[in-house]
Design a protein around this motif. Structure first.
Motif, PDB file in Angstrom:
ATOM      1  N   GLN A  77       0.855  -1.182   0.000  1.00  0.00           N
ATOM      2  CA  GLN A  77       0.000   0.000   0.000  1.00  0.00           C
ATOM      3  C   GLN A  77       0.892   1.233   0.000  1.00  0.00           C
ATOM      4  O   GLN A  77       1.641   1.472   0.951  1.00  0.00           O
ATOM      5  N   PHE A  78       0.820   2.027  -1.047  1.00  0.00           N
ATOM      6  CA  PHE A  78       1.734   3.156  -1.206  1.00  0.00           C
ATOM      7  C   PHE A  78       1.572   4.170  -0.076  1.00  0.00           C
ATOM      8  O   PHE A  78       0.458   4.533   0.311  1.00  0.00           O
ATOM      9  N   THR A  79       2.711   4.633   0.439  1.00  0.00           N
ATOM     10  CA  THR A  79       2.725   5.632   1.501  1.00  0.00           C
ATOM     11  C   THR A  79       3.680   6.757   1.138  1.00  0.00           C
ATOM     12  O   THR A  79       4.869   6.526   0.910  1.00  0.00           O
ATOM     13  N   GLN A  80       3.164   7.966   1.089  1.00  0.00           N
ATOM     14  CA  GLN A  80       3.979   9.167   0.891  1.00  0.00           C
ATOM     15  C   GLN A  80       4.139   9.836   2.254  1.00  0.00           C
ATOM     16  O   GLN A  80       3.156  10.185   2.904  1.00  0.00           O
ATOM     17  N   HIS A  81       5.370   9.980   2.706  1.00  0.00           N
ATOM     18  CA  HIS A  81       5.647  10.433   4.068  1.00  0.00           C
ATOM     19  C   HIS A  81       6.406  11.755   4.079  1.00  0.00           C
ATOM     20  O   HIS A  81       7.203  12.036   3.181  1.00  0.00           O
ATOM     21  N   VAL A  82       6.157  12.539   5.116  1.00  0.00           N
ATOM     22  CA  VAL A  82       6.899  13.788   5.293  1.00  0.00           C
ATOM     23  C   VAL A  82       6.974  14.096   6.789  1.00  0.00           C
ATOM     24  O   VAL A  82       6.121  13.647   7.565  1.00  0.00           O
ATOM     25  N   GLU A 135       0.884  22.022  -0.849  1.00  0.00           N
ATOM     26  CA  GLU A 135       0.081  20.965  -1.478  1.00  0.00           C
ATOM     27  C   GLU A 135       0.750  19.606  -1.340  1.00  0.00           C
ATOM     28  O   GLU A 135       0.086  18.599  -1.038  1.00  0.00           O
ATOM     29  N   SER A 136       2.060  19.553  -1.540  1.00  0.00           N
ATOM     30  CA  SER A 136       2.767  18.276  -1.453  1.00  0.00           C
ATOM     31  C   SER A 136       2.724  17.714  -0.037  1.00  0.00           C
ATOM     32  O   SER A 136       2.590  16.503   0.157  1.00  0.00           O
ATOM     33  N   VAL A 137       2.815  18.587   0.962  1.00  0.00           N
ATOM     34  CA  VAL A 137       2.742  18.131   2.354  1.00  0.00           C
ATOM     35  C   VAL A 137       1.341  17.615   2.660  1.00  0.00           C
ATOM     36  O   VAL A 137       1.166  16.535   3.240  1.00  0.00           O
ATOM     37  N   ARG A 138       0.337  18.368   2.276  1.00  0.00           N
ATOM     38  CA  ARG A 138      -1.049  17.976   2.568  1.00  0.00           C
ATOM     39  C   ARG A 138      -1.450  16.692   1.848  1.00  0.00           C
ATOM     40  O   ARG A 138      -2.362  15.995   2.302  1.00  0.00           O
ATOM     41  N   ASN A 139      -0.791  16.373   0.761  1.00  0.00           N
ATOM     42  CA  ASN A 139      -1.112  15.150   0.024  1.00  0.00           C
ATOM     43  C   ASN A 139      -0.478  13.907   0.627  1.00  0.00           C
ATOM     44  O   ASN A 139      -0.747  12.779   0.176  1.00  0.00           O
ATOM     45  N   CYS A 140       0.368  14.073   1.634  1.00  0.00           N
ATOM     46  CA  CYS A 140       1.064  12.922   2.214  1.00  0.00           C
ATOM     47  C   CYS A 140       0.124  12.074   3.069  1.00  0.00           C
ATOM     48  O   CYS A 140      -0.817  12.570   3.684  1.00  0.00           O
ATOM     49  N   ASP A 141       0.421  10.781   3.096  1.00  0.00           N
ATOM     50  CA  ASP A 141      -0.377   9.844   3.886  1.00  0.00           C
ATOM     51  C   ASP A 141      -0.024   9.898   5.363  1.00  0.00           C
ATOM     52  O   ASP A 141      -0.850   9.569   6.215  1.00  0.00           O
ATOM     53  N   LEU A 142       1.209  10.278   5.655  1.00  0.00           N
ATOM     54  CA  LEU A 142       1.668  10.358   7.038  1.00  0.00           C
ATOM     55  C   LEU A 142       2.541  11.595   7.195  1.00  0.00           C
ATOM     56  O   LEU A 142       3.510  11.774   6.452  1.00  0.00           O
ATOM     57  N   LYS A 193      12.618  21.196  -2.726  1.00  0.00           N
ATOM     58  CA  LYS A 193      12.879  20.402  -3.926  1.00  0.00           C
ATOM     59  C   LYS A 193      12.458  18.949  -3.763  1.00  0.00           C
ATOM     60  O   LYS A 193      11.907  18.336  -4.684  1.00  0.00           O
ATOM     61  N   LYS A 194      12.755  18.376  -2.577  1.00  0.00           N
ATOM     62  CA  LYS A 194      12.432  16.958  -2.410  1.00  0.00           C
ATOM     63  C   LYS A 194      10.932  16.721  -2.402  1.00  0.00           C
ATOM     64  O   LYS A 194      10.451  15.745  -2.968  1.00  0.00           O
ATOM     65  N   GLU A 195      10.181  17.618  -1.760  1.00  0.00           N
ATOM     66  CA  GLU A 195       8.734  17.457  -1.731  1.00  0.00           C
ATOM     67  C   GLU A 195       8.144  17.583  -3.131  1.00  0.00           C
ATOM     68  O   GLU A 195       7.245  16.826  -3.512  1.00  0.00           O
ATOM     69  N   ALA A 196       8.653  18.541  -3.900  1.00  0.00           N
ATOM     70  CA  ALA A 196       8.171  18.726  -5.268  1.00  0.00           C
ATOM     71  C   ALA A 196       8.516  17.523  -6.137  1.00  0.00           C
ATOM     72  O   ALA A 196       7.703  17.073  -6.956  1.00  0.00           O
ATOM     73  N   PHE A 197       9.733  16.979  -5.968  1.00  0.00           N
ATOM     74  CA  PHE A 197      10.144  15.805  -6.737  1.00  0.00           C
ATOM     75  C   PHE A 197       9.240  14.614  -6.438  1.00  0.00           C
ATOM     76  O   PHE A 197       8.757  13.929  -7.350  1.00  0.00           O
ATOM     77  N   ILE A 198       9.008  14.352  -5.164  1.00  0.00           N
ATOM     78  CA  ILE A 198       8.172  13.213  -4.777  1.00  0.00           C
ATOM     79  C   ILE A 198       6.750  13.378  -5.292  1.00  0.00           C
ATOM     80  O   ILE A 198       6.164  12.442  -5.834  1.00  0.00           O
ATOM     81  N   ASP A 212       6.824   1.299  -2.573  1.00  0.00           N
ATOM     82  CA  ASP A 212       5.678   1.259  -1.664  1.00  0.00           C
ATOM     83  C   ASP A 212       5.730   2.374  -0.630  1.00  0.00           C
ATOM     84  O   ASP A 212       4.708   2.710  -0.031  1.00  0.00           O
ATOM     85  N   PHE A 213       6.904   2.919  -0.420  1.00  0.00           N
ATOM     86  CA  PHE A 213       7.076   3.964   0.588  1.00  0.00           C
ATOM     87  C   PHE A 213       8.129   4.952   0.118  1.00  0.00           C
ATOM     88  O   PHE A 213       9.185   4.561  -0.385  1.00  0.00           O
ATOM     89  N   VAL A 214       7.840   6.244   0.266  1.00  0.00           N
ATOM     90  CA  VAL A 214       8.822   7.270  -0.090  1.00  0.00           C
ATOM     91  C   VAL A 214       8.834   8.335   0.999  1.00  0.00           C
ATOM     92  O   VAL A 214       7.791   8.782   1.477  1.00  0.00           O
ATOM     93  N   MET A 215      10.038   8.703   1.391  1.00  0.00           N
ATOM     94  CA  MET A 215      10.225   9.659   2.478  1.00  0.00           C
ATOM     95  C   MET A 215      11.343  10.632   2.140  1.00  0.00           C
ATOM     96  O   MET A 215      12.427  10.232   1.710  1.00  0.00           O
ATOM     97  N   GLY A 216      11.092  11.917   2.344  1.00  0.00           N
ATOM     98  CA  GLY A 216      12.139  12.917   2.213  1.00  0.00           C
ATOM     99  C   GLY A 216      12.916  12.997   3.517  1.00  0.00           C
ATOM    100  O   GLY A 216      12.320  13.128   4.583  1.00  0.00           O
ATOM    101  N   VAL A 217      14.240  12.897   3.446  1.00  0.00           N
ATOM    102  CA  VAL A 217      15.051  12.865   4.667  1.00  0.00           C
ATOM    103  C   VAL A 217      16.048  14.020   4.773  1.00  0.00           C
ATOM    104  O   VAL A 217      16.927  14.006   5.635  1.00  0.00           O
ATOM    105  N   GLY A 218      15.930  15.022   3.907  1.00  0.00           N
ATOM    106  CA  GLY A 218      16.747  16.230   4.032  1.00  0.00           C
ATOM    107  C   GLY A 218      18.229  15.957   4.122  1.00  0.00           C
ATOM    108  O   GLY A 218      18.827  15.282   3.283  1.00  0.00           O
ATOM    109  N   GLY A 219      18.853  16.446   5.193  1.00  0.00           N
ATOM    110  CA  GLY A 219      20.296  16.302   5.359  1.00  0.00           C
ATOM    111  C   GLY A 219      20.735  15.055   6.092  1.00  0.00           C
ATOM    112  O   GLY A 219      21.891  14.971   6.536  1.00  0.00           O
ATOM    113  N   THR A 220      19.854  14.068   6.196  1.00  0.00           N
ATOM    114  CA  THR A 220      20.174  12.848   6.950  1.00  0.00           C
ATOM    115  C   THR A 220      21.391  12.121   6.399  1.00  0.00           C
ATOM    116  O   THR A 220      22.213  11.597   7.167  1.00  0.00           O
ATOM    117  N   PHE A 221      21.540  12.071   5.078  1.00  0.00           N
ATOM    118  CA  PHE A 221      22.684  11.349   4.502  1.00  0.00           C
ATOM    119  C   PHE A 221      23.998  11.975   4.951  1.00  0.00           C
ATOM    120  O   PHE A 221      24.978  11.267   5.191  1.00  0.00           O
TER     121      PHE A 221
END
Length: 250
Positions: A32-37, A55-62, A166-171, A181-190
């Motif tokens: 079940q696809f999950t868009q996370h932020v 809009e991209s934030v409000r469209n997220c599932d979590l 940029k990451k929210e717009a890309f996703i 099945d799951f996509v999450m923006g993680v900013g500077g985590t890497f």
């Protein structure tokens, strides 16, 4: 139980870390696809002037609450928020979950060197982790090709380490074509995982002072950003508190 609230016109999900990880694991296992932020002070402020980000934030599932500033604001305005779910911590928990359950992951973002270090360090930490692929974050001239690589990689979880918005717009732009099945923006985590950037000590995290630690590390790049967003958020909170006192809602 995960509960959704609205704060400063931004939907947010109140959840414990364990609840969040289990919820994502369950949806991923069911394909079940999950868009996370995650949202913090800067993102909440920027959503007010950036319609695409909002809009991209409000469209997220979590939508997890990351910043302590947002946690304190929510509590001050009458919401029960037991803890923050920091994006960098959630990332670590989800990688561990993926390794345990055999879900392949894809890492997108950072420089080539950082992306390679992230893969190597996480593989060393979690030998069972299946890395479906990785790619640096400077791919805007061949965006569709990168999306196709992700789609054909067999990845179930995708972590996008690109700056906001940029990451929210890309996703938001490619979520139907990513094949995960799951996509999450993680900013500077890497950068943190690769050892390029140090994370604030635990006491500073709990005191809501991570932003101070970041300014100390990168003063030229960060001081103006935090001065502006923190000041705007404080004003927003004061207005919301006054409105709540006189019978309105934030």
């Amino acid at each position: 139980m995960i509960k959704r609230i609205t704060l400063f016109s931004c939907p947010m999900d109140v959840a414990l870390m364990d609840e969040t990880v289990n919820w994502i694991a369950d949806r991923t296992s069911r394909r079940q696809f999950t868009q996370h932020v995650v949202v913090n002070v800067a993102k909440v402020v920027n959503m007010r002037s950036d319609a695409r980000l909002a809009e991209s934030v409000r469209n997220c599932d979590l939508i997890n609450i990351d910043g302590m500033g947002v946690v304190w604001a929510a509590r001050l305005l009458g919401h029960v928020v037991p803890e923050r779910v920091a994006g960098v911590d959630l990332f670590g928990r989800l990688v561990a979950m993926a390794a345990k359950r055999g879900f392949p992951v894809f890492f997108l973002g950072g420089t080539e060197e950082v992306a390679a270090k992230v893969c190597a360090k996480l593989k060393a930490q979690f030998p069972a982790l299946k890395v479906a692929g990785s790619h640096h974050g400077y791919f805007w001239d061949n965006e569709q090709e990168v999306v196709e690589n992700i789609r054909t990689s067999g990845a179930r979880l995708l972590f996008v380490a690109i700056t906001s918005p940029k990451k929210e717009a890309f996703i938001e732009r490619w979520k139907q074509q990513l094949g995960v099945d799951f996509v999450m923006g993680v900013g500077g985590t890497f950068d943190v995982i690769a050892g390029k950037v140090r994370r604030a000590p635990r006491w500073m995290q709990m005191a809501g002072m991570e932003w101070v630690f970041r300014v100390i590390q990168e003063p030229r790049r960060m001081w103006r950003r935090y001065l502006i967003t923190n000041s705007k958020f404080t004003l927003m909170l004061i207005k919301a508190r006054i409105a709540a006192t006189f019978g309105s809602t934030a």
